[in-house]
Scaffold this active site. Sequence first.
Site, PDB file in Angstrom:
ATOM      1  N   HIS A  36       0.982  -1.201  -0.156  1.00 46.73           N
ATOM      2  CA  HIS A  36      -0.088  -0.250  -0.094  1.00 46.73           C
ATOM      3  C   HIS A  36       0.842   1.092   0.500  1.00 46.73           C
ATOM      4  O   HIS A  36       0.277   2.621   0.357  1.00 46.73           O
ATOM      5  CB  HIS A  36      -0.826   0.231   1.521  1.00 46.73           C
ATOM      6  CG  HIS A  36      -2.178   0.816   1.067  1.00 46.73           C
ATOM      7  ND1 HIS A  36      -2.168   1.729   2.189  1.00 46.73           N
ATOM      8  CD2 HIS A  36      -2.791   0.856   0.345  1.00 46.73           C
ATOM      9  CE1 HIS A  36      -3.758   2.588   1.661  1.00 46.73           C
ATOM     10  NE2 HIS A  36      -3.687   2.100   0.562  1.00 46.73           N
ATOM     11  N   LYS A  44       3.135   4.733  -0.841  1.00 46.11           N
ATOM     12  CA  LYS A  44       3.162   5.161  -1.946  1.00 46.11           C
ATOM     13  C   LYS A  44       3.745   6.249  -1.662  1.00 46.11           C
ATOM     14  O   LYS A  44       4.904   7.051  -0.962  1.00 46.11           O
ATOM     15  CB  LYS A  44       2.096   6.327  -1.975  1.00 46.11           C
ATOM     16  CG  LYS A  44       0.871   5.586  -2.167  1.00 46.11           C
ATOM     17  CD  LYS A  44      -0.286   5.461  -1.227  1.00 46.11           C
ATOM     18  CE  LYS A  44      -1.494   4.771  -2.268  1.00 46.11           C
ATOM     19  NZ  LYS A  44      -2.495   4.125   0.082  1.00 46.11           N
ATOM     20  N   ASP A  80      16.613  11.998  -8.543  1.00 48.64           N
ATOM     21  CA  ASP A  80      17.727  12.131  -8.730  1.00 48.64           C
ATOM     22  C   ASP A  80      18.359  12.195  -6.746  1.00 48.64           C
ATOM     23  O   ASP A  80      19.246  12.841  -6.358  1.00 48.64           O
ATOM     24  CB  ASP A  80      18.263  13.456  -9.044  1.00 48.64           C
ATOM     25  CG  ASP A  80      18.237  13.006 -10.294  1.00 48.64           C
ATOM     26  OD1 ASP A  80      18.195  12.039 -11.236  1.00 48.64           O
ATOM     27  OD2 ASP A  80      17.558  14.904 -10.704  1.00 48.64           O
ATOM     28  N   HIS A 126      -9.983  10.517   1.999  1.00 48.29           N
ATOM     29  CA  HIS A 126      -8.635   9.443   1.893  1.00 48.29           C
ATOM     30  C   HIS A 126      -7.153  10.053   2.958  1.00 48.29           C
ATOM     31  O   HIS A 126      -6.752   8.776   2.411  1.00 48.29           O
ATOM     32  CB  HIS A 126      -7.988   9.907  -0.096  1.00 48.29           C
ATOM     33  CG  HIS A 126      -8.016   8.437  -0.115  1.00 48.29           C
ATOM     34  ND1 HIS A 126      -6.211   8.176  -0.248  1.00 48.29           N
ATOM     35  CD2 HIS A 126      -7.652   6.578  -0.269  1.00 48.29           C
ATOM     36  CE1 HIS A 126      -6.184   7.180  -0.953  1.00 48.29           C
ATOM     37  NE2 HIS A 126      -6.962   5.950  -0.656  1.00 48.29           N
ATOM     38  N   LYS A 165      -4.867  10.186   5.351  1.00 53.51           N
ATOM     39  CA  LYS A 165      -4.362   9.238   6.635  1.00 53.51           C
ATOM     40  C   LYS A 165      -3.039  10.629   7.511  1.00 53.51           C
ATOM     41  O   LYS A 165      -1.243  10.851   7.379  1.00 53.51           O
ATOM     42  CB  LYS A 165      -3.143   8.171   6.407  1.00 53.51           C
ATOM     43  CG  LYS A 165      -4.407   7.137   5.349  1.00 53.51           C
ATOM     44  CD  LYS A 165      -3.828   7.433   3.908  1.00 53.51           C
ATOM     45  CE  LYS A 165      -4.343   6.867   3.450  1.00 53.51           C
ATOM     46  NZ  LYS A 165      -5.984   6.811   2.817  1.00 53.51           N
ATOM     47  N   ASP A 220       0.548  16.736  20.242  1.00 53.26           N
ATOM     48  CA  ASP A 220       0.437  18.048  20.953  1.00 53.26           C
ATOM     49  C   ASP A 220       1.403  19.286  20.310  1.00 53.26           C
ATOM     50  O   ASP A 220       2.103  20.034  20.002  1.00 53.26           O
ATOM     51  CB  ASP A 220       1.580  17.868  21.698  1.00 53.26           C
ATOM     52  CG  ASP A 220       1.334  16.708  22.234  1.00 53.26           C
ATOM     53  OD1 ASP A 220       0.235  16.954  22.815  1.00 53.26           O
ATOM     54  OD2 ASP A 220       2.070  16.296  23.459  1.00 53.26           O
TER      55      ASP A 220
END
Length: 536
Positions: free
Chosen positions: A179, A181, A186, A427, A429, A434
């Site tokens: 999952h 991404k 470079d 979508h 996350k 704090d």
Amino acid sequence: MSTPMRRAAAVLRLVLCLVFCAGILPGCGSLPEAKAPGPVTTVASDTSGTRLGKVLTPRLARVPAGQSIFYPLASGPDALGARLAMARGADRTLDLQTYIFETTGTGAALLGDIIDAADRGVRVRLLIDDMHTGGQDKILAALDAHPNIEVRLFNPFANRSMRWLQLMLGFSRLDRRMHNKSMTVDNQLTLLGGRNVGDAYFSAKPEMDFSDLDVLVAGPAVAQVSAVFDEYWNDRSSYPVSALIHDGKEDPDEVHRLRKHLEYKGDQAKASPYVQEILDSGLARGIESGHLPGYTGGAQVIADKAAKITQKLDDDPGDATARVEKLMDSAQRELVLVSPYFVPSDDGEAQLIRLAKRGVRVRVLTNSFAATDVAAVHAGYAPHRRALLEAGVELYELKATAYAELARHGSKRIERGWLSSSRASLHAKSYMVDRHLVFIGSLNLDPRSAKLNTEMGVVLDSAPFCANVLKGMDRDLMRMSYKVELRPDPNGGKPRMVWVTQENGQEKVYESEPDMNALQKLGVDILGVLPIDEEL
């Protein structure tokens, strides 16, 4: 033959067919062990002489030692523009790892720039999870045929034409997915977060827009992302496309035609007013020139091991979920959780209750039933609401109409298309502790992320960044979501669960779950009792 006999005969034929396929699939569908993994390759280490290296090195020299520069990408168009600009700015290497890569629309535009980069000598490595590549084999083979592009598929289907039957018969392996991404150019600039490559993730799909969050990073954290990519790229679960799809048997002329067709589609997509606006934006020009705006601070990459797919690594203190839970446990004053698929385990529920009882303000934003794209996830989340609310945890559920609500009040957050479609679905996350630590990545707070999928992200330390995010959230939260509350029952029963929001500047209270009819409620209730928790 009577109808019952016909039915019995049809069932018998189906059973025999399944038995036959079950017998032959292990032979004809087994993965070609002798051809995987492919040749070991690693990230280029000395890239200071590239265009990005020359402009980023002096900028990084002005920040405290060990810190990174980062720029959050909340807007879908900015997130696509960043990827296009990175591909155009690459001189030596381009590494892209993703769960989904749609090869149409905005995906075709990105592929067009990736091919252009390969044409000018950039080494391109594309690592794609194989779950959603159905129908893309010829395109993947055409890309892989380029001398400077290599495509690998993670945990692949062996038989390319019998995917669903393989999923049924090899579920325990194929249910576990990559999952992660990330996109790195470079070894100087990386992008990671929650977005896949596809129109819905870049505000280019009118009927659905996944509000999401990515972050661009330059500095020490880039090498950490590159190390994660190399681990996955060289893992035995990553198979070269050449071992799975054409194996050298594709007609070279056909591959050439496919590649030209793909380039044409990419050029078409890039010629659209939508993409041209992105390419003309200040952000795209800024990245291409190396003038990366944003924040500075510590940046620590968190990632599961690639071996999580093939080995049981339960209770590994180094896995992504364990490290995010440790981050959450460190909260002393406030914890803000933004998770589209929020399905806490019993231990996860207990952790949030424990935090709330020791005085930490805990807020959770997830999807409402109408906003989620997976009803079963809502069924897994709903039973935890009452216990969390009783402990003082604040629960907010994004409205499917959030975009319209914010547009009505002139929110600046929709100016660049972040909230542009008719239906909103969360979508992103993002987990904030704090008001100075924030995780951005692919990991959901659910059993699938913990047990089945591999995940990654980055923990950034920046009070100014958190303050900026929370300022907008505090301003818009009651308009864009329902706050779930417990209120006294006038009949003396246990407190009632209600959904509170603002509509047209006025408080509105829903006595039952908004946008859920009786049939849908029955379906959610049925899903809630099925033994599918680990799949959510």
